[in-house]
Design an enzyme around this catalytic site. Structure first.
Site, PDB file in Angstrom:
ATOM      1  N   SER A 152       0.180   2.840   4.365  1.00 24.31           N
ATOM      2  CA  SER A 152       0.996   3.863   5.074  1.00 24.31           C
ATOM      3  C   SER A 152       1.196   5.088   4.177  1.00 24.31           C
ATOM      4  O   SER A 152       0.737   4.957   2.798  1.00 24.31           O
ATOM      5  CB  SER A 152       2.514   3.203   5.653  1.00 24.31           C
ATOM      6  OG  SER A 152       3.365   3.291   4.505  1.00 24.31           O
ATOM      7  N   LYS A 153       1.759   6.203   4.490  1.00 24.88           N
ATOM      8  CA  LYS A 153       2.109   7.191   3.481  1.00 24.88           C
ATOM      9  C   LYS A 153       2.744   6.908   2.415  1.00 24.88           C
ATOM     10  O   LYS A 153       2.570   7.878   1.554  1.00 24.88           O
ATOM     11  CB  LYS A 153       2.717   8.463   4.335  1.00 24.88           C
ATOM     12  CG  LYS A 153       1.799   9.270   5.382  1.00 24.88           C
ATOM     13  CD  LYS A 153       2.674  10.238   6.227  1.00 24.88           C
ATOM     14  CE  LYS A 153       1.935  10.601   7.521  1.00 24.88           C
ATOM     15  NZ  LYS A 153       2.823  11.124   8.562  1.00 24.88           N
ATOM     16  N   ARG A 154       3.508   6.145   2.363  1.00 29.36           N
ATOM     17  CA  ARG A 154       4.228   5.628   1.134  1.00 29.36           C
ATOM     18  C   ARG A 154       3.398   5.493   0.132  1.00 29.36           C
ATOM     19  O   ARG A 154       3.643   5.420  -1.202  1.00 29.36           O
ATOM     20  CB  ARG A 154       4.891   4.247   1.511  1.00 29.36           C
ATOM     21  CG  ARG A 154       6.567   4.523   2.091  1.00 29.36           C
ATOM     22  CD  ARG A 154       7.017   3.317   2.264  1.00 29.36           C
ATOM     23  NE  ARG A 154       6.311   1.760   3.036  1.00 29.36           N
ATOM     24  CZ  ARG A 154       5.886   1.138   2.350  1.00 29.36           C
ATOM     25  NH1 ARG A 154       6.256   0.670   1.296  1.00 29.36           N
ATOM     26  NH2 ARG A 154       5.002   0.148   3.204  1.00 29.36           N
ATOM     27  N   HIS A 155       2.031   4.847   0.286  1.00 29.08           N
ATOM     28  CA  HIS A 155       1.094   4.318  -0.734  1.00 29.08           C
ATOM     29  C   HIS A 155       0.335   5.792  -1.311  1.00 29.08           C
ATOM     30  O   HIS A 155      -0.694   5.394  -1.811  1.00 29.08           O
ATOM     31  CB  HIS A 155       0.299   3.354  -0.151  1.00 29.08           C
ATOM     32  CG  HIS A 155       0.796   2.035   0.221  1.00 29.08           C
ATOM     33  ND1 HIS A 155       0.974   1.784   1.483  1.00 29.08           N
ATOM     34  CD2 HIS A 155       1.605   1.304  -0.231  1.00 29.08           C
ATOM     35  CE1 HIS A 155       1.494   0.872   1.746  1.00 29.08           C
ATOM     36  NE2 HIS A 155       2.121   0.281   0.402  1.00 29.08           N
ATOM     37  N   GLY A 156       0.460   6.833  -0.581  1.00 35.24           N
ATOM     38  CA  GLY A 156      -0.408   7.991  -1.009  1.00 35.24           C
ATOM     39  C   GLY A 156      -1.045   8.598   0.373  1.00 35.24           C
ATOM     40  O   GLY A 156      -0.398   8.319   1.678  1.00 35.24           O
TER      41      GLY A 156
END
Ligand code: GLU
Length: 482
Positions: A250-254
């Site tokens: 998800s966006k948390r990972h980049g």
């Protein structure tokens, strides 16, 4: 076997990196087997689908070089390729199911359904297998004043087996996992599982390769194929891409949008190469050209476990392509980034190719190449504090003045002629190269790191070099006066 594969995104956002991998694997299969790669836009969710998202999908796929053979803007025999334009077809197939009594009218209200679910959950039972009281009713029971949905008459015992080319056999117990799912809503619009089956059938799709978040849907879809008396396509479900914490990417990972990678300065083929390897392997090989991917890709090489997204590795892959691709090709791309980021119009000529040759070993992305190569095109940089203090000092003044005088006397501006001037000064003054090169480097770039000093000077024109030397000399003079 004729391969007809498809990528069937819902246009509700950008092209996700996971979707791009699904598209890539389908593309590779099609190319490998001289088949057809179909693009179908699943836009039946009218509230969430937007024309901008459709465009984002087109742009993302085209940027990656995954152009489709058949689909929007490439009409073929099985169009239209937007689901919202295929409602007549879904209606025909619904008629078929109705005639054969494979679906039934269900008049259960939303409130009844909610109550049913609440009761189910209160008992602590898993899953919500809804048993509609309308399954066995006949026409005489149908209330005239109430709306209804069409539910599929799912088997109430036995198993549904997904023969998955990647995961092997996956068995679904019908009692547990498959309920009488809705195929058409109250307003007559068809639901996802139904449209996909009708489309894959009528588009003559031979292999359905998609993310394993659709595995449960596949069980339902298989039942629909069987109810329609149609042959199944080959199914393959790709393990999800995970983030470094082993949770779904998800966006948390980049960045998860393909086009963000363009903005970050990734080469499209580097992204393709990285995505190809994210879940597929061919021995220990890491780098593949597109023809090699097409030749070597196979579903057998797709792993059963999820790939973990690793941006460091992706940067490494990008660096490999920046360093080893044809210089002219990278220079053309570099010119685009210079324009986009710095507003510069730089011709793709020998000079630019020369600059790229110098910068490529030092840059992981095209954006980084713009940042570290800015001084080749712009004069408006400041000197970094530390190197300015260390190298632009009074002792360097006579050297800078001498160099300026000799460089200004040069008739030809080449690496060799510049080197000749440096070497003469160094020999006369019995100095090591760095003594002269470092102050000059700061003068030319504002920093203490750059490609070789002769290369750097030869790629900046003579007049600019002289101006920058004057500026540095003046800087030192000011300092000594202060
Ligand atoms: N439209 C679905 C999605 O974007 C994919 C459907 C499919 O591949 O069957 O998740």
């Amino acid at each position: 076997m004729t391969y007809r594969v498809r990528f069937a995104p819902s246009p509700t956002g950008y092209l996700h990196i996971g979707g791009a991998r699904t598209a890539l694997y389908n593309y590779l299969l099609a190319k490998k087997h001289q088949g057809t790669f179909v693009l179908r836009i699943e836009d039946t969710d009218l509230e969430r689908s937007t024309p901008e998202s459709v465009q984002a999908i087109f742009d993302g796929l085209r940027w990656l070089g995954l152009d489709w053979d058949e689909g929007p803007e490439k009409e073929g025999d099985c169009g239209p390729y937007f689901q919202t334009k295929r409602f007549d077809l879904y209606k025909q197939y619904l008629e078929r199911l109705i005639e054969q009594n494979k679906v039934y009218r269900c008049y259960t209200t939303k409130e009844e359904l909610d109550a049913y679910r609440a009761e189910y959950q209160a008992k602590g039972q898993e899953g919500v297998r809804f048993h509609s009281p309308w399954r066995d009713k006949t026409e005489a029971d149908w209330p005239a004043d109430r709306s209804f949905v069409w539910r599929f008459r799912a088997p109430q015992d036995g198993q549904t087996v997904v023969k998955d080319v990647i995961k092997g056999e996956v068995v679904f117990e019908n009692t547990m996992h498959v309920d009488d799912f809705v195929v058409a809503r109250q307003d007559g619009t068809p639901t996802y599982n139904f449209t996909v089956v009708v489309d894959d059938l009528t588009m003559k799709i031979s292999h359905v390769i998609r993310g394993d978040d659709h595995l449960n849907n596949t069980a339902k879809q298989i039942l629909l194929y069987q109810a329609l008396g149609e042959e199944l396509p080959v199914f393959g479900h790709l393990p999800m891409i995970l983030g470094s914490d082993k949770k779904r990417l998800s966006k948390r990972h980049g960045a998860t949008s393909v086009m963000q990678y363009k903005e970050m300065g990734f080469k499209p083929h580097a992204v393709v190469n990285y995505l190809a390897r994210l879940g597929w392997s061919h021995g220990d090989d890491e780098l593949f050209t597109m023809p090699e991917l097409i030749e070597k890709f196979s579903l057998e090489g797709v792993g059963k476990s999820s790939g973990v997204f690793d941006q460091e590795k992706m940067l490494w892959v990008n660096h490999q392509y920046i360093q080893h691709d044809d210089l002219k090709q990278t220079a053309t791309l570099y010119a685009e980034y210079l324009k986009e980021l710095e507003g510069l119009e730089v011709p793709v000529d020998d000079r630019l190719v020369g600059i790229v040759e110098q910068l490529a070993p030092r840059a992981n992305t095209m954006v980084e190449m713009v940042r570290i190569g800015r001084y080749f095109f712009k004069d408006d940089f400041d000197y970094d504090e530390k190197p300015a203090k260390k190298f632009l000092k009074v002792g360097a003044l006579p050297l800078l003045e001498e160099l300026t005088a000799r460089l200004s006397a040069l008739d030809t501006w080449t690496l060799e002629s510049i080197q000749g001037v440096f070497e003469a000064i160094l020999a006369e003054k019995e100095l090591k190269l760095l003594k002269l090169a470092q102050p000059v480097r700061v003068a030319m770039t504002g920093t203490s790191v750059s490609p070789g000093i002769y290369e750097t000077l030869s790629l900046i024109d003579q007049a600019t070099v002289l101006e920058r030397l004057e500026r540095a000399t003046e800087f030192v003079r000011q300092k000594t006066q202060a």
